[in-house]
Structures are given as C-alpha cells and as structure tokens.
Motif scaffolding. Structure first.
Motif, PDB file in Angstrom:
ATOM      1  N   ALA A 161      11.627 -24.959  34.059  1.00 53.30           N
ATOM      2  CA  ALA A 161      13.072 -24.742  34.060  1.00 53.30           C
ATOM      3  C   ALA A 161      13.561 -24.309  32.678  1.00 53.30           C
ATOM      4  O   ALA A 161      14.413 -23.420  32.558  1.00 53.30           O
ATOM      5  CB  ALA A 161      13.800 -26.008  34.507  1.00 53.30           C
ATOM      6  N   SER A 162      13.002 -24.915  31.645  1.00 52.30           N
ATOM      7  CA  SER A 162      13.386 -24.543  30.279  1.00 52.30           C
ATOM      8  C   SER A 162      13.029 -23.087  29.990  1.00 52.30           C
ATOM      9  O   SER A 162      13.851 -22.324  29.477  1.00 52.30           O
ATOM     10  CB  SER A 162      12.700 -25.463  29.271  1.00 52.30           C
ATOM     11  N   VAL A 163      11.813 -22.722  30.312  1.00 52.36           N
ATOM     12  CA  VAL A 163      11.368 -21.348  30.063  1.00 52.36           C
ATOM     13  C   VAL A 163      12.174 -20.366  30.918  1.00 52.36           C
ATOM     14  O   VAL A 163      12.657 -19.345  30.417  1.00 52.36           O
ATOM     15  CB  VAL A 163       9.849 -21.208  30.324  1.00 52.36           C
ATOM     16  N   LEU A 164      12.345 -20.673  32.182  1.00 47.51           N
ATOM     17  CA  LEU A 164      13.069 -19.776  33.085  1.00 47.51           C
ATOM     18  C   LEU A 164      14.514 -19.570  32.633  1.00 47.51           C
ATOM     19  O   LEU A 164      15.005 -18.439  32.611  1.00 47.51           O
ATOM     20  CB  LEU A 164      13.030 -20.319  34.512  1.00 47.51           C
ATOM     21  N   THR A 165      15.200 -20.646  32.262  1.00 45.93           N
ATOM     22  CA  THR A 165      16.595 -20.499  31.854  1.00 45.93           C
ATOM     23  C   THR A 165      16.721 -19.778  30.516  1.00 45.93           C
ATOM     24  O   THR A 165      17.618 -18.949  30.339  1.00 45.93           O
ATOM     25  CB  THR A 165      17.321 -21.858  31.797  1.00 45.93           C
ATOM     26  N   THR A 166      15.814 -20.050  29.583  1.00 44.48           N
ATOM     27  CA  THR A 166      15.884 -19.397  28.273  1.00 44.48           C
ATOM     28  C   THR A 166      15.573 -17.910  28.385  1.00 44.48           C
ATOM     29  O   THR A 166      16.280 -17.069  27.824  1.00 44.48           O
ATOM     30  CB  THR A 166      14.923 -20.069  27.279  1.00 44.48           C
ATOM     31  N   VAL A 167      14.511 -17.575  29.104  1.00 45.31           N
ATOM     32  CA  VAL A 167      14.134 -16.166  29.273  1.00 45.31           C
ATOM     33  C   VAL A 167      15.236 -15.421  30.030  1.00 45.31           C
ATOM     34  O   VAL A 167      15.647 -14.326  29.624  1.00 45.31           O
ATOM     35  CB  VAL A 167      12.775 -16.041  29.988  1.00 45.31           C
ATOM     36  N   SER A 168      15.738 -16.011  31.094  1.00 45.41           N
ATOM     37  CA  SER A 168      16.812 -15.376  31.856  1.00 45.41           C
ATOM     38  C   SER A 168      18.061 -15.184  30.998  1.00 45.41           C
ATOM     39  O   SER A 168      18.713 -14.135  31.060  1.00 45.41           O
ATOM     40  CB  SER A 168      17.165 -16.213  33.089  1.00 45.41           C
ATOM     41  N   ALA A 169      18.394 -16.185  30.190  1.00 47.31           N
ATOM     42  CA  ALA A 169      19.558 -16.076  29.314  1.00 47.31           C
ATOM     43  C   ALA A 169      19.409 -14.890  28.365  1.00 47.31           C
ATOM     44  O   ALA A 169      20.346 -14.101  28.196  1.00 47.31           O
ATOM     45  CB  ALA A 169      19.750 -17.371  28.521  1.00 47.31           C
ATOM     46  N   GLN A 170      18.244 -14.736  27.760  1.00 49.28           N
ATOM     47  CA  GLN A 170      18.020 -13.616  26.843  1.00 49.28           C
ATOM     48  C   GLN A 170      18.158 -12.278  27.563  1.00 49.28           C
ATOM     49  O   GLN A 170      18.751 -11.334  27.035  1.00 49.28           O
ATOM     50  CB  GLN A 170      16.637 -13.717  26.192  1.00 49.28           C
ATOM     51  N   LEU A 171      17.607 -12.189  28.759  1.00 48.23           N
ATOM     52  CA  LEU A 171      17.685 -10.941  29.519  1.00 48.23           C
ATOM     53  C   LEU A 171      19.119 -10.628  29.942  1.00 48.23           C
ATOM     54  O   LEU A 171      19.552  -9.473  29.886  1.00 48.23           O
ATOM     55  CB  LEU A 171      16.759 -11.014  30.735  1.00 48.23           C
ATOM     56  N   LEU A 174      21.784 -11.597  28.295  1.00 44.19           N
ATOM     57  CA  LEU A 174      22.488 -11.197  27.076  1.00 44.19           C
ATOM     58  C   LEU A 174      22.191  -9.745  26.723  1.00 44.19           C
ATOM     59  O   LEU A 174      23.085  -8.987  26.347  1.00 44.19           O
ATOM     60  CB  LEU A 174      22.125 -12.118  25.913  1.00 44.19           C
ATOM     61  N   LYS A 175      20.937  -9.352  26.860  1.00 42.37           N
ATOM     62  CA  LYS A 175      20.562  -7.962  26.577  1.00 42.37           C
ATOM     63  C   LYS A 175      21.300  -7.014  27.514  1.00 42.37           C
ATOM     64  O   LYS A 175      21.843  -5.993  27.089  1.00 42.37           O
ATOM     65  CB  LYS A 175      19.044  -7.796  26.708  1.00 42.37           C
ATOM     66  N   PHE A 234      22.011 -20.551  28.697  1.00 40.27           N
ATOM     67  CA  PHE A 234      21.629 -21.226  27.447  1.00 40.27           C
ATOM     68  C   PHE A 234      22.104 -22.675  27.444  1.00 40.27           C
ATOM     69  O   PHE A 234      21.409 -23.558  26.950  1.00 40.27           O
ATOM     70  CB  PHE A 234      22.193 -20.495  26.226  1.00 40.27           C
ATOM     71  N   GLY A 235      23.283 -22.920  27.989  1.00 45.02           N
ATOM     72  CA  GLY A 235      23.776 -24.295  28.087  1.00 45.02           C
ATOM     73  C   GLY A 235      22.883 -25.145  28.971  1.00 45.02           C
ATOM     74  O   GLY A 235      22.544 -26.287  28.624  1.00 45.02           O
ATOM     75  N   ILE A 236      22.481 -24.599  30.097  1.00 47.93           N
ATOM     76  CA  ILE A 236      21.570 -25.318  31.000  1.00 47.93           C
ATOM     77  C   ILE A 236      20.231 -25.538  30.308  1.00 47.93           C
ATOM     78  O   ILE A 236      19.654 -26.629  30.380  1.00 47.93           O
ATOM     79  CB  ILE A 236      21.400 -24.545  32.321  1.00 47.93           C
ATOM     80  N   SER A 237      19.749 -24.513  29.620  1.00 48.46           N
ATOM     81  CA  SER A 237      18.488 -24.623  28.900  1.00 48.46           C
ATOM     82  C   SER A 237      18.546 -25.736  27.854  1.00 48.46           C
ATOM     83  O   SER A 237      17.583 -26.488  27.676  1.00 48.46           O
ATOM     84  CB  SER A 237      18.155 -23.289  28.235  1.00 48.46           C
ATOM     85  N   PHE A 238      19.667 -25.847  27.165  1.00 53.89           N
ATOM     86  CA  PHE A 238      19.855 -26.914  26.176  1.00 53.89           C
ATOM     87  C   PHE A 238      19.721 -28.286  26.820  1.00 53.89           C
ATOM     88  O   PHE A 238      19.024 -29.165  26.301  1.00 53.89           O
ATOM     89  CB  PHE A 238      21.221 -26.765  25.501  1.00 53.89           C
ATOM     90  N   TRP A 246      27.726 -10.582  32.511  1.00 57.72           N
ATOM     91  CA  TRP A 246      26.338 -10.744  32.070  1.00 57.72           C
ATOM     92  C   TRP A 246      26.255 -11.679  30.865  1.00 57.72           C
ATOM     93  O   TRP A 246      25.387 -12.560  30.812  1.00 57.72           O
ATOM     94  CB  TRP A 246      25.727  -9.396  31.706  1.00 57.72           C
ATOM     95  N   LEU A 247      27.143 -11.476  29.897  1.00 55.29           N
ATOM     96  CA  LEU A 247      27.116 -12.325  28.697  1.00 55.29           C
ATOM     97  C   LEU A 247      27.514 -13.760  29.029  1.00 55.29           C
ATOM     98  O   LEU A 247      26.901 -14.708  28.514  1.00 55.29           O
ATOM     99  CB  LEU A 247      28.021 -11.748  27.616  1.00 55.29           C
ATOM    100  N   MET A 248      28.489 -13.929  29.884  1.00 51.11           N
ATOM    101  CA  MET A 248      28.897 -15.281  30.263  1.00 51.11           C
ATOM    102  C   MET A 248      27.788 -15.994  31.039  1.00 51.11           C
ATOM    103  O   MET A 248      27.557 -17.184  30.852  1.00 51.11           O
ATOM    104  CB  MET A 248      30.198 -15.234  31.079  1.00 51.11           C
ATOM    105  N   ALA A 249      27.089 -15.249  31.892  1.00 50.16           N
ATOM    106  CA  ALA A 249      25.950 -15.835  32.615  1.00 50.16           C
ATOM    107  C   ALA A 249      24.852 -16.235  31.627  1.00 50.16           C
ATOM    108  O   ALA A 249      24.255 -17.303  31.763  1.00 50.16           O
ATOM    109  CB  ALA A 249      25.409 -14.848  33.641  1.00 50.16           C
TER     110      ALA A 249
END
Length: 127
Positions: free
Chosen positions: A12-22, A24-25, A63-67, A55-58
């Motif tokens: 879940a940590s990896v999925l949320t962090t990677v998804s957040a970066q994508l 944001l891009k 990132f909040g969930i990842s935290f 996209w940025l808000m998502a």
C-alpha cells in the motif's frame, strides 16, 4: 519472512507513493510551464492553479494516505531495514511507469541500475 499484514502495508505504501508521483507528473504536465516568484501573489497563484487540478489534488491526497500507511509501517519495522526497501521499490516503479506512461527515456545503464536495485532490495528484505 514478513507477515501478510506487513506485506500489505508495504504494498500500500509503494502503490500510493508511486501513484501520487505519477498523478503529480500528469497534473503538472496539464498545467504547462510554471513560473514561481518568491512573492505572496506568486505563491498564491501557484497554489490556486494546484487547487484547480484534479490530478494534482489526487496526487496530494495519495501522499497523505501514503504518510498514514508509512506511520503504521514505522511502528512495526526497523527503519534501517524498511526505508531502503521502500525507497528502492518506489524508484524502480516510478522509473518504469514514467517510461511506459509518459514515454520518458531510460538508457541501458539506467535499466541495468534498476535491475541491480531490485536484487539488492530482495537481499536487504530477506537477509
């Protein structure tokens, strides 16, 4: 060996962090070139544009969930073991997803480096 609950938290940590970066891009790409000035109006202009991008808000939400997931992981595992694992997995998956989704260039040396990181991650994780 990791317990199934811990493994799910790591995933879940990896999925949320990677998804957040994508996200944001994708969001930044839809905004176009951003210009930043260290003034109140410049900062507010950027914030206003960010708040208008789904996209940025998502990405920020993920990132909040990842935290929150990361805090749970830290309460259960050693930081010196799990942080390198999480960061290396995030790096590899973001590089591969950026290549696939955004057609960003990956050289042979970068691909070789990603392969070495993946093997190193397994060595750290499974001792």
């Amino acid at each position: 060996m990791l317990a199934p609950k811990i493994f799910l938290l790591l995933a879940a940590s990896v999925l949320t962090t990677v998804s957040a970066q994508l996200f944001l891009k994708k969001g930044v790409a839809s905004l176009g070139q951003l210009y930043f000035s260290f003034s109140f109006s410049g900062i507010m202009s950027i914030i206003f544009r960010i708040l208008q991008s789904g996209w940025l808000m998502a990405g920020l939400t993920l990132f909040g969930i990842s935290f929150l997931v990361w805090i749970l992981i830290l309460s259960k595992l050693q930081l010196n073991m799990i942080y390198p694992v999480i960061v290396s997995l995030n790096y590899c998956l973001i590089a591969l997803a950026s290549w696939f989704l955004f057609r960003e260039y990956l050289s042979f040396v970068q691909i070789l480096g990603i392969t070495v990181i993946i093997f190193g991650t397994f060595l750290v994780l499974f001792k």
